[in-house]
Design an enzyme around this catalytic site. Structure first.
Site: not given
Ligand code: IVH
Length: 678
Positions: A141, A406, A120, A39, A404
């Protein structure tokens, strides 16, 4: 004044320098100078252009340099609805517990509440906001409440629709999705990143979208935040519809109608796992009915209507080089095995937790042993078993240290209820143990507590070693001059740290109570306690012995606060040192009074209390409805109470009598239901 020729020469040199660093940063991915130094060069060029306007006419002017490195900060934007995380289940018993909790909360006795199950995805979550069908916002997020503006980077993912055309499209719609890189694409760049998840994260956080487009990303949409008007009634219906609108949704998702279905689906997808072109680490089970989801709501971190059912973890075999102990912020002594580095699920592991003394004794774990370890998600790997056949005849039983780090003697607590000795040894020195003090500081600055960007665990270690921080209040009197001179620090990072610390001074009472790190007081309990005290001034009455006993008696009556918590609060404030440290901390903070969530609801500013069981809902749901309608829910009868709601099942007579004595309005379960329906 320098002659024109000299100025042009100097200017050209600076431009050359800038171009060199552009190449190192953008093409070679190998920056050689810090952001602030970069910068600085840029600023010198711009200053010269300002001072000597003739330079601007030159074709090599700085504004013509393609790909000038953008600012290293993404703009922060608040999500319309918070992005939470999920609680985890590791076996079918955890799932049964989850279903029980759902049924208890809703007070239903239905055999099985229909669920929707999805893989997931192990990627990076993002949120896409559509206004009247147009993609207007794309956020990471972040901390769940505020994300970073990564819209331009997200737009490089071709399958994300930019415009939705259907008269049915809600005015505002936040689509939540998981961004990932396919295994195939990852294999091409695997030297650069530890795993596909990091690669996706790295790509999404590129300052220049052009760089993002170089690592092809994909996504699956899995949920929503704010939707107005809300037109869906089931998760399955929602996914079906958005898939028709052009979003990518996971084809392996399906409805679940029984516990057996869950097990079947879990093993089916687990078997498919290695053949899929993307990483998954479990299933997500969601209550399918969106009305029920709404009733269930959230705890502070995760929805009550969903759970992640993890797949069994990845395993590897290695050897224990040494066993050391670590001291946690509550004084817990955790033995850790230092192992020969081994790759488990794409990550190199050199430490594994041994949990506690009993675990070592039970498994007879020794230094030099060959062991099997497993790693589930982001948690520290665990030792599964010892291969005794590979043990040397010279090996000796491990002697667990009784002191511990400490030097203080550690103790095992005896439970008041079960009279059993705890498996965990603890150091009881609190802040007097420098190892505990350092861990407490790490808790204090963590995301859920003061949330100080740039002051993570490693920085606490660094500042601690240099005696820059000894206790919480030191965070607010840091010697920035000294920090600027440290390796890895520069003008810009110090300025950012200063700003983050300044920002952290304003925090809610519940966050503050959680931050102090009283054992057994997590986020949920901190919230209950914050609601009870309302202000930090009231909270500090706990410091005075003359009030403490009475306050603790009242606290004990709150739903969710038990003997363990009361004991722990009492222990904490029985130490003068804790009071001094917390008081000093408070003097630097602006702790905001507990805010009742909804200022428009039916019970705005009213104090309610519940007694007895309810037929149509659980007491937890009744409380949550009251809070969502602006009420403050009390745990004990006091003159300040406005309404006592008496459920039909086994209400406490004493409470009703007390309420009558204080002339408090008493309503029946029927009247409660009538008010809700009115
Ligand atoms: S539902 C928490 N569905 O997992 C709100 N999450 O550990 C409901 N993720 O932040 C989340 N696949 O980024 C949902 N089929 C799925 C998902 C999913 C991946 C991730 C998501 C969430 C994290 C939670």
């Amino acid at each position: 004044m320098k002659d024109k020729k000299k100025i042009v020469k100097e200017y050209k040199e600076k431009i050359k320098e800038l171009k060199k660093h552009n190449k190192l940063y953008f093409s070679d991915d190998n920056p050689k100078i810090t952001d602030s130094d970069y910068d600085l060069i840029k600023k010198e060029i711009i200053d010269m252009e300002k001072q000597f306007p003739f330079l601007e006419k030159k074709s090599f002017s700085s504004s013509n340099i393609v790909g000038s490195k953008p600012s290293n900060k993404f703009q922060k934007i608040k999500h319309l609805k918070a992005m939470l995380s999920l609680s985890n289940a590791f076996n079918i018993n955890d799932i049964v517990d989850f279903l029980k909790k759902v049924n208890n909360f809703l007070n239903t006795e239905s055999d099985f509440i229909n669920l929707f199950a999805e893989p997931k995805i192990d990627g990076i979550s993002a949120s896409l906001t559509y206004e009247k069908g147009n993609l207007i916002k794309g956020l990471s997020r972040g901390d769940g409440v505020t994300g970073e503006d990564i819209l331009e980077n997200l737009k490089t993912i071709k399958s994300i629709p930019l415009k939705l055309k259907d008269p049915k499209i809600p005015n505002i719609m936040e689509i939540r999705c998981e961004i990932f890189i396919s295994k195939k694409e990852f294999s091409k760049i695997k030297e650069k990143f530890a795993n596909p998840r990091n690669a996706a994260g790295g790509s999404l956080r590129q300052k220049d979208p052009k760089q993002t487009s170089k690592i092809p990303l994909e996504y699956f949409a899995y949920g929503f935040g704010e939707i107005n008007p809300s037109i869906f009634s089931k998760q399955s219906e929602f996914l079906n519809q958005i898939s028709k609108w052009g979003f990518s949704t996971n084809p392996l998702s399906r409805e679940i109608k029984s516990i057996n279905d869950i097990e079947k689906y879990h093993s089916e997808i687990d078997n498919l796992r290695s053949s899929l072109n993307y990483d998954i680490d479990g299933l997500v089970l969601k209550v399918n009915d969106l009305n029920l989801q709404k009733r269930l709501g959230n705890t502070s971190n995760s929805p009550r209507w969903a759970i992640a059912y993890k797949f069994s973890a990845e395993k590897a075999v290695t050897k224990i080089k040494d066993i050391i102990i670590q001291v946690g912020r509550t004084g817990a002594i955790t033995p850790v095995a230092k192992v020969e580095p081994v790759t488990v699920g794409g990550v190199v592991v050199s430490n594994a937790t041994l949990h506690n003394e009993d675990e070592i004794t039970r498994k007879d774990i020794r230094i030099g042993d060959t062991i099997e370890i497993q790693r589930a998600g982001d948690v520290i790997p665990q030792v599964l078993k010892v291969d005794i056949s590979k043990r040397s005849i010279k090996s000796k039983k491990f002697k667990f240290p009784k002191n511990c780090l400490c030097g203080a003697v550690t103790k095992k607590e005896v439970s008041k209820n079960t009279k059993k000795e705890d498996a965990v040894r603890r150091c009881t020195k609190g802040y007097d143990c420098k190892f505990i003090a350092r861990e407490k500081l790490k808790h204090l600055v963590s995301k859920e507590a003061l949330n100080i960007d740039g002051l993570g665990k490693k920085v606490i270690d660094q500042f601690w070693a240099l005696h820059l921080i000894k206790e919480p209040s030191n965070i607010f009197n840091l010697d920035y001059k000294k920090i600027k001179e440290l390796e890895g620090w520069g003008d810009l990072s110090v300025k950012n740290l200063q700003q983050a610390i300044e920002k952290s001074k304003n925090l809610s009472l519940e966050r503050f109570i959680y931050s102090i790190g009283i054992r057994h007081i997590g986020q949920e309990n901190a919230k209950i306690i914050a609601q009870f005290f309302s202000s930090v001034k009231e909270f500090t009455k706990l410091f005075q012995l003359k009030y403490r006993k009475k306050i603790l008696q009242s606290l004990a009556e709150l739903d969710g606060i038990g003997d363990t918590q009361i004991q722990s609060i009492n222990n904490f404030f029985s130490k003068d040192q804790n009071i001094r440290i917390v008081s000093n901390l408070i003097s630097h903070l602006n702790v905001i009074d507990f805010i009742v969530k909804n200022s428009e609801g039916k019970f705005f500013n009213r104090r309610l209390m519940f007694t007895g069981g309810f037929k149509r809902m659980s007491r937890s749901e009744a409380k949550s409805i009251a809070e969502n309608n602006g009420a403050k829910v009390l745990g004990s009868i006091s003159k300040k109470l406005d309404i006592l709601v008496v459920g039909d099942t086994k209400p406490t007579k004493k409470k009703i009598d007390q309420a009558k004595e204080f002339n408090i309005r008493i309503i029946t379960e029927k009247e409660w239901n009538d008010i809700l329906n009115s």
